[in-house]
Design a protein around this motif. Sequence first.
Motif, PDB file in Angstrom:
ATOM      1  N   SER A  33       0.807  -1.222   0.000  1.00  0.00           N
ATOM      2  CA  SER A  33       0.000   0.000   0.000  1.00  0.00           C
ATOM      3  C   SER A  33       0.838   1.269   0.000  1.00  0.00           C
ATOM      4  CB  SER A  33      -0.905   0.009   1.239  1.00  0.00           C
ATOM      5  OG  SER A  33      -0.124  -0.059   2.417  1.00  0.00           O
TER       6      SER A  33
ATOM      7  N   ALA B  34      -9.686  -2.059   2.195  1.00  0.00           N
ATOM      8  CA  ALA B  34      -9.153  -2.972   1.175  1.00  0.00           C
ATOM      9  C   ALA B  34      -8.946  -4.374   1.749  1.00  0.00           C
ATOM     10  CB  ALA B  34      -7.838  -2.426   0.622  1.00  0.00           C
TER      11      ALA B  34
ATOM     12  N   THR C  58      -3.065  -1.698  -3.844  1.00  0.00           N
ATOM     13  CA  THR C  58      -4.187  -0.779  -3.722  1.00  0.00           C
ATOM     14  C   THR C  58      -3.975   0.400  -4.651  1.00  0.00           C
ATOM     15  OG1 THR C  58      -3.091   0.305  -1.848  1.00  0.00           O
ATOM     16  CG2 THR C  58      -4.678  -1.432  -1.343  1.00  0.00           C
TER      17      THR C  58
END
Length: 228
Positions: A125, A169, A187
């Motif tokens: 991420s 997520a 992501t």
Amino acid sequence: MPINIAIAGATGHPATSSSARDLEARGAEVIHGEPTVDHLEDIDVFINVLSDKVSTEVRDVYVQAAVQAGVKVYFPNEFVATRAPNSSDARVLDFEHPLYQMKVAHAKKARELGSGKVKVVSVYSGQFLDYLFWGGGMIGIDTANRVYTVSGLPSNKFTVTSMADVGTALTRLSILASENPADLAKTVGDERDETIEVKSTSAAETKRKLIDNLADLLSLVRYMLGSV
């Protein structure tokens, strides 16, 4: 189909903290101490958000318990990693750093222990947006004035994600991963076209400071944003 999820380090605090009590009030079962095989029975997805201060050995014990308990999916703590373009490794530095070495070693061990039994999914991420806003002034990020100072190339691209979006997520990925999981999740958010001023400082100087003091996480972030 409902799934059962266990999160190691979910509160970020001891199991007796107000955060833990709040989770209990919402219906979660809070485990005091290290999770055992008995704790993880009937768990489908195990998510690791343990602090980076927790050793590789302890993390490996958690994974071993998950494997023995029959957990289907494991998410190691890879949330600040960013996959560089044209690279197979999400922890790209041109020198060795103990934090990255720990993440590499644990992810590898988790896949070895879970081979054929537990699917290990890494979520890259990038940096936490919340931390960059909180400590931005210390690493050259002045969002209020739209001035950003990087250590290295001003044109370098880097990834940030808010902790709330990481949580959202993971919720969705937990459902998907329990059905037909992939090994890697990235992501992706929206891009905004705004005018900003970007300045740069010496990457070599930041790298030297970091090598002299590997515990200097601010220098690590500054170096990653402009040089990785």
